[in-house]
Design a protein around this motif. Structure first.
Motif, mmCIF file in Angstrom:
data_model
loop_
_atom_site.group_PDB
_atom_site.id
_atom_site.type_symbol
_atom_site.label_atom_id
_atom_site.label_comp_id
_atom_site.label_asym_id
_atom_site.label_seq_id
_atom_site.Cartn_x
_atom_site.Cartn_y
_atom_site.Cartn_z
ATOM 1 N N LEU A 220 0.731 -1.091 0.032
ATOM 2 C CA LEU A 220 0.090 -0.031 -0.057
ATOM 3 C C LEU A 220 0.914 1.270 -0.019
ATOM 4 N N ASP A 221 2.092 1.297 -0.559
ATOM 5 C CA ASP A 221 2.969 2.193 -0.463
ATOM 6 C C ASP A 221 2.593 3.524 -1.228
ATOM 7 N N ASP A 222 2.768 4.312 -0.399
ATOM 8 C CA ASP A 222 1.951 5.676 -0.944
ATOM 9 C C ASP A 222 2.914 6.393 -2.150
ATOM 10 N N LYS A 223 3.942 6.018 -2.419
ATOM 11 C CA LYS A 223 4.799 6.413 -3.483
ATOM 12 C C LYS A 223 4.530 5.977 -4.934
ATOM 13 N N GLN A 224 3.758 4.965 -4.878
ATOM 14 C CA GLN A 224 3.520 4.317 -6.245
ATOM 15 C C GLN A 224 2.350 5.145 -6.769
ATOM 16 N N GLN A 225 2.377 5.046 -8.299
ATOM 17 C CA GLN A 225 1.546 6.243 -8.719
ATOM 18 C C GLN A 225 0.061 5.367 -9.022
ATOM 19 N N ASN A 226 -0.783 5.962 -8.485
ATOM 20 C CA ASN A 226 -2.212 5.581 -8.343
ATOM 21 C C ASN A 226 -3.143 6.805 -8.314
ATOM 22 N N THR A 227 -4.326 6.713 -8.903
ATOM 23 C CA THR A 227 -5.149 7.526 -8.897
ATOM 24 C C THR A 227 -5.960 7.742 -7.630
ATOM 25 N N ASN A 228 -6.147 9.131 -7.186
ATOM 26 C CA ASN A 228 -6.622 9.628 -5.998
ATOM 27 C C ASN A 228 -8.362 9.026 -6.202
ATOM 28 N N LEU A 229 -8.946 8.852 -4.946
ATOM 29 C CA LEU A 229 -10.431 8.236 -4.999
ATOM 30 C C LEU A 229 -11.220 9.656 -5.064
ATOM 31 N N THR A 230 -12.427 9.572 -5.733
ATOM 32 C CA THR A 230 -13.339 10.591 -5.739
ATOM 33 C C THR A 230 -13.903 10.546 -4.117
ATOM 34 N N SER A 231 -14.723 11.776 -3.990
ATOM 35 C CA SER A 231 -15.353 11.798 -2.728
ATOM 36 C C SER A 231 -16.540 10.868 -2.438
ATOM 37 N N LYS A 232 -17.027 10.474 -3.644
ATOM 38 C CA LYS A 232 -18.211 9.507 -3.543
ATOM 39 C C LYS A 232 -17.993 8.184 -3.014
ATOM 40 N N VAL A 233 -16.637 7.849 -2.871
ATOM 41 C CA VAL A 233 -16.457 6.686 -2.386
ATOM 42 C C VAL A 233 -16.323 6.618 -0.606
ATOM 43 N N PRO A 234 -17.033 5.639 -0.040
ATOM 44 C CA PRO A 234 -17.124 5.895 1.311
ATOM 45 C C PRO A 234 -15.976 5.261 2.174
ATOM 46 N N TYR A 235 -14.790 5.456 1.817
ATOM 47 C CA TYR A 235 -13.490 5.004 2.440
ATOM 48 C C TYR A 235 -13.423 5.144 3.771
ATOM 49 N N ARG A 236 -13.727 6.393 4.182
ATOM 50 C CA ARG A 236 -13.704 6.605 5.717
ATOM 51 C C ARG A 236 -14.722 5.992 6.617
ATOM 52 N N GLU A 237 -15.827 6.033 6.099
ATOM 53 C CA GLU A 237 -16.905 5.222 6.706
ATOM 54 C C GLU A 237 -16.583 3.646 6.823
ATOM 55 N N ALA A 238 -16.173 2.981 5.737
ATOM 56 C CA ALA A 238 -15.693 1.807 5.817
ATOM 57 C C ALA A 238 -14.810 1.573 6.859
ATOM 58 N N VAL A 239 -13.862 2.017 6.872
ATOM 59 C CA VAL A 239 -12.559 1.899 7.682
ATOM 60 C C VAL A 239 -13.026 2.121 8.976
ATOM 61 N N GLY A 240 -14.004 3.100 9.276
ATOM 62 C CA GLY A 240 -14.474 3.110 10.670
ATOM 63 C C GLY A 240 -15.253 2.093 11.204
ATOM 64 N N SER A 241 -16.028 1.619 10.331
ATOM 65 C CA SER A 241 -16.786 0.269 10.611
ATOM 66 C C SER A 241 -16.100 -0.870 10.877
ATOM 67 N N LEU A 242 -14.986 -1.090 10.039
ATOM 68 C CA LEU A 242 -13.943 -2.311 10.238
ATOM 69 C C LEU A 242 -13.134 -1.981 11.516
ATOM 70 N N LEU A 243 -12.732 -0.539 11.963
ATOM 71 C CA LEU A 243 -12.113 -0.489 13.036
ATOM 72 C C LEU A 243 -12.860 -0.746 14.485
ATOM 73 N N TYR A 244 -14.110 -0.625 14.297
ATOM 74 C CA TYR A 244 -15.112 -1.078 15.236
ATOM 75 C C TYR A 244 -15.065 -2.347 15.434
ATOM 76 N N LEU A 245 -15.193 -3.140 14.481
ATOM 77 C CA LEU A 245 -15.385 -4.550 14.220
ATOM 78 C C LEU A 245 -14.098 -5.285 14.892
ATOM 79 N N SER A 246 -13.027 -4.883 14.394
ATOM 80 C CA SER A 246 -11.801 -5.471 14.657
ATOM 81 C C SER A 246 -11.223 -5.216 16.139
ATOM 82 N N GLN A 247 -11.751 -4.061 16.846
ATOM 83 C CA GLN A 247 -11.509 -3.975 18.356
ATOM 84 C C GLN A 247 -12.416 -4.685 19.188
ATOM 85 N N ILE A 248 -13.512 -4.873 18.755
ATOM 86 C CA ILE A 248 -14.664 -5.667 19.713
ATOM 87 C C ILE A 248 -14.171 -7.119 19.636
ATOM 88 N N THR A 249 -14.611 -7.712 18.279
ATOM 89 C CA THR A 249 -14.675 -9.311 18.322
ATOM 90 C C THR A 249 -13.857 -9.900 17.144
#
Length: 132
Positions: free
Chosen positions: A32-61
């Motif tokens: 997931l190296d940030d230095k690789q050339q890759n396109t930015n995500l648009t604001s329509k992709v729910p990246y932050r929400e998905a990571v937040g949901s996964l963080l909650y799940l990973s911390q509980i069970t």
């Protein structure tokens, strides 16, 4: 103790209910190296929400996804397409392991075991060791 219903809701929220499951939550062949050339995500992709949901799940069970979720959470400020692909892979892993969780038995003596492993300078961004 598991959160099967929560996993189903998360999969439905991010349209991954029909996804094919995978055996491991992170792909060891892709960085997931940030230095690789890759396109930015648009604001329509729910990246932050998905990571937040996964963080909650990973911390509980779900300690089995903790390392992968923490890895993708590093890029929450400026996610690229490869980071969103990594989040979708974790969701695909959840699809196949929806009822995984923690088991506590009253019949057995509780014994906590811990293991540690580290790689020398395995993080390509900071060249720090990554423990697992």
């Amino acid at each position: 103790m598991h959160q099967g219903l929560y996993c189903k809701r998360v999969l439905e929220k991010f349209n991954m209910t029909e996804a094919k499951s995978v055996q491991i939550p992170a792909d060891p062949q892709h960085s997931l190296d940030d230095k690789q050339q890759n396109t930015n995500l648009t604001s329509k992709v729910p990246y932050r929400e998905a990571v937040g949901s996964l963080l909650y799940l990973s911390q509980i069970t779900r300690p089995d996804i903790t390392f992968s979720v923490n890895l993708v959470s590093r890029y929450i400020e400026d996610p690229k397409e490869q980071h969103w692909t990594a989040v979708k892979r974790i969701l695909k892993y959840l699809k196949g392991t929806i009822n995984f969780g923690l088991v506590f038995s009253s019949r057995q003596k509780l014994m906590l075991k811990g293991y540690s492993d580290a790689d020398y300078a395995g993080d390509l961004d900071t060249r720090r060791s990554t423990s697992g």
